[in-house]
Design a protein around this motif. Sequence first.
Motif, PDB file in Angstrom:
ATOM      1  N   LEU A 152       0.860  -1.185   0.000  1.00  0.00           N
ATOM      2  CA  LEU A 152       0.000   0.000   0.000  1.00  0.00           C
ATOM      3  C   LEU A 152       0.892   1.229   0.000  1.00  0.00           C
ATOM      4  CD1 LEU A 152      -2.724  -0.886   2.652  1.00  0.00           C
ATOM      5  CD2 LEU A 152      -3.087  -0.484   0.223  1.00  0.00           C
ATOM      6  N   GLY A 153       0.686   2.105  -0.962  1.00  0.00           N
ATOM      7  CA  GLY A 153       1.428   3.354  -0.997  1.00  0.00           C
ATOM      8  C   GLY A 153       0.515   4.503  -0.632  1.00  0.00           C
ATOM      9  N   ASN A 154       1.005   5.719  -0.842  1.00  0.00           N
ATOM     10  CA  ASN A 154       0.174   6.899  -0.568  1.00  0.00           C
ATOM     11  C   ASN A 154      -0.994   7.009  -1.541  1.00  0.00           C
ATOM     12  OD1 ASN A 154       1.741   7.766   1.593  1.00  0.00           O
ATOM     13  ND2 ASN A 154       3.193   8.766   0.214  1.00  0.00           N
ATOM     14  N   SER A 155      -0.730   6.740  -2.818  1.00  0.00           N
ATOM     15  CA  SER A 155      -1.779   6.850  -3.834  1.00  0.00           C
ATOM     16  C   SER A 155      -1.918   5.576  -4.662  1.00  0.00           C
ATOM     17  CB  SER A 155      -1.487   8.034  -4.766  1.00  0.00           C
ATOM     18  OG  SER A 155      -0.247   7.840  -5.407  1.00  0.00           O
ATOM     19  N   SER A 156      -1.214   4.517  -4.264  1.00  0.00           N
ATOM     20  CA  SER A 156      -1.226   3.298  -5.070  1.00  0.00           C
ATOM     21  C   SER A 156      -1.355   2.047  -4.211  1.00  0.00           C
ATOM     22  CB  SER A 156       0.063   3.208  -5.886  1.00  0.00           C
ATOM     23  OG  SER A 156       1.174   3.014  -5.030  1.00  0.00           O
ATOM     24  N   ILE A 157      -1.744   0.990  -4.888  1.00  0.00           N
ATOM     25  CA  ILE A 157      -1.783  -0.343  -4.287  1.00  0.00           C
ATOM     26  C   ILE A 157      -1.161  -1.308  -5.290  1.00  0.00           C
ATOM     27  CG2 ILE A 157      -4.135  -0.773  -5.123  1.00  0.00           C
ATOM     28  CD1 ILE A 157      -4.615  -2.491  -2.623  1.00  0.00           C
ATOM     29  N   THR A 158      -0.324  -2.192  -4.789  1.00  0.00           N
ATOM     30  CA  THR A 158       0.239  -3.256  -5.603  1.00  0.00           C
ATOM     31  C   THR A 158      -0.492  -4.538  -5.237  1.00  0.00           C
ATOM     32  OG1 THR A 158       2.399  -2.175  -5.658  1.00  0.00           O
ATOM     33  CG2 THR A 158       2.332  -4.517  -6.235  1.00  0.00           C
ATOM     34  N   LEU A 159      -1.164  -5.116  -6.225  1.00  0.00           N
ATOM     35  CA  LEU A 159      -1.906  -6.352  -6.036  1.00  0.00           C
ATOM     36  C   LEU A 159      -1.155  -7.499  -6.688  1.00  0.00           C
ATOM     37  CD1 LEU A 159      -5.551  -5.199  -6.901  1.00  0.00           C
ATOM     38  CD2 LEU A 159      -4.578  -5.602  -4.620  1.00  0.00           C
ATOM     39  N   ALA A 160      -0.791  -8.489  -5.887  1.00  0.00           N
ATOM     40  CA  ALA A 160      -0.237  -9.715  -6.437  1.00  0.00           C
ATOM     41  C   ALA A 160      -1.403 -10.581  -6.889  1.00  0.00           C
ATOM     42  CB  ALA A 160       0.604 -10.432  -5.383  1.00  0.00           C
ATOM     43  N   HIS A 161      -1.158 -11.418  -7.884  1.00  0.00           N
ATOM     44  CA  HIS A 161      -2.224 -12.282  -8.379  1.00  0.00           C
ATOM     45  C   HIS A 161      -1.686 -13.646  -8.752  1.00  0.00           C
ATOM     46  CE1 HIS A 161      -0.733 -11.510 -12.466  1.00  0.00           C
ATOM     47  NE2 HIS A 161      -0.688 -10.249 -12.118  1.00  0.00           N
ATOM     48  N   ARG A 162      -2.572 -14.613  -8.650  1.00  0.00           N
ATOM     49  CA  ARG A 162      -2.313 -15.983  -9.085  1.00  0.00           C
ATOM     50  C   ARG A 162      -3.552 -16.460  -9.823  1.00  0.00           C
ATOM     51  NH1 ARG A 162       0.077 -20.295  -6.188  1.00  0.00           N
ATOM     52  NH2 ARG A 162      -2.042 -20.934  -5.708  1.00  0.00           N
ATOM     53  N   ILE A 163      -3.356 -17.077 -10.975  1.00  0.00           N
ATOM     54  CA  ILE A 163      -4.441 -17.731 -11.687  1.00  0.00           C
ATOM     55  C   ILE A 163      -4.189 -19.223 -11.539  1.00  0.00           C
ATOM     56  CG2 ILE A 163      -5.608 -18.095 -13.890  1.00  0.00           C
ATOM     57  CD1 ILE A 163      -4.686 -15.306 -14.757  1.00  0.00           C
ATOM     58  N   VAL A 164      -5.165 -19.899 -10.912  1.00  0.00           N
ATOM     59  CA  VAL A 164      -5.031 -21.331 -10.644  1.00  0.00           C
ATOM     60  C   VAL A 164      -6.279 -22.060 -11.109  1.00  0.00           C
ATOM     61  CG1 VAL A 164      -3.486 -20.978  -8.660  1.00  0.00           C
ATOM     62  CG2 VAL A 164      -5.956 -21.155  -8.293  1.00  0.00           C
ATOM     63  N   ASP A 165      -6.167 -23.381 -11.222  1.00  0.00           N
ATOM     64  CA  ASP A 165      -7.322 -24.214 -11.534  1.00  0.00           C
ATOM     65  C   ASP A 165      -8.287 -24.181 -10.358  1.00  0.00           C
ATOM     66  OD1 ASP A 165      -8.187 -26.568 -13.553  1.00  0.00           O
ATOM     67  OD2 ASP A 165      -8.716 -27.092 -11.477  1.00  0.00           O
ATOM     68  N   ALA A 166      -9.574 -24.010 -10.624  1.00  0.00           N
ATOM     69  CA  ALA A 166     -10.567 -23.900  -9.557  1.00  0.00           C
ATOM     70  C   ALA A 166     -10.672 -25.171  -8.730  1.00  0.00           C
ATOM     71  CB  ALA A 166     -11.936 -23.545 -10.141  1.00  0.00           C
ATOM     72  N   ASP A 167     -10.382 -26.318  -9.324  1.00  0.00           N
ATOM     73  CA  ASP A 167     -10.480 -27.581  -8.597  1.00  0.00           C
ATOM     74  C   ASP A 167      -9.159 -28.049  -8.003  1.00  0.00           C
ATOM     75  OD1 ASP A 167     -13.222 -27.898  -9.112  1.00  0.00           O
ATOM     76  OD2 ASP A 167     -12.792 -28.705 -11.108  1.00  0.00           O
ATOM     77  N   ASP A 168      -8.055 -27.428  -8.417  1.00  0.00           N
ATOM     78  CA  ASP A 168      -6.739 -27.854  -7.930  1.00  0.00           C
ATOM     79  C   ASP A 168      -5.811 -26.642  -7.917  1.00  0.00           C
ATOM     80  OD1 ASP A 168      -4.292 -28.992  -7.350  1.00  0.00           O
ATOM     81  OD2 ASP A 168      -4.228 -30.284  -9.128  1.00  0.00           O
TER      82      ASP A 168
END
Length: 167
Positions: free
Chosen positions: A115-131
């Motif tokens: 979290l910054g003063n005017s920004s947010i860094t979002l990490a992401h992962r795309i995974v299989d919904a069942d595994d």
Amino acid sequence: MSSTQPASEQRTRARKTEAPERASAMDNADAPANQPRALFVASIGVRWRDLDAFNHVNNSNYLTYLEEARLQWLRHVPGWFDEQSMPVLAASEINYRRPIEWPAQLHVELTCERLGNSSITLAHRIVDADDDTQLYSDGKVVMVWMNPATGKPVPLPRSIRDAAEGA
């Protein structure tokens, strides 16, 4: 088919409706200590039109999945924009780990990295919904809140800060 449930609601639903081993995979309490708590988990179905000539999801659609996940999360955060403050995507990083084939149901996991003063860094992962051990992609994006009239950064809305810190 998409889901618009915060990660906490999806974990609760998973505990009630899925096998115990799957529920624990969604539960942040069981996550390793060095893994941040999920801010939001979006469910997204792969569409036939997402495929390319090699019969797997085209790399550009990964960005669409990430955008959809961010918008699903933001819909649960009241006051995330107004006439003086709205987000823009400032940077994106995607690591393609394995091809996504059709048909597939995906989970896009979002976590707050910074979290910054005017920004947010979002990490992401795309995974299989069942595994969720089947990692298709990971990376991060930086969103900066700005005044649309001036184009200048503005302080991060309190609602975004609260949502990110509460995860």
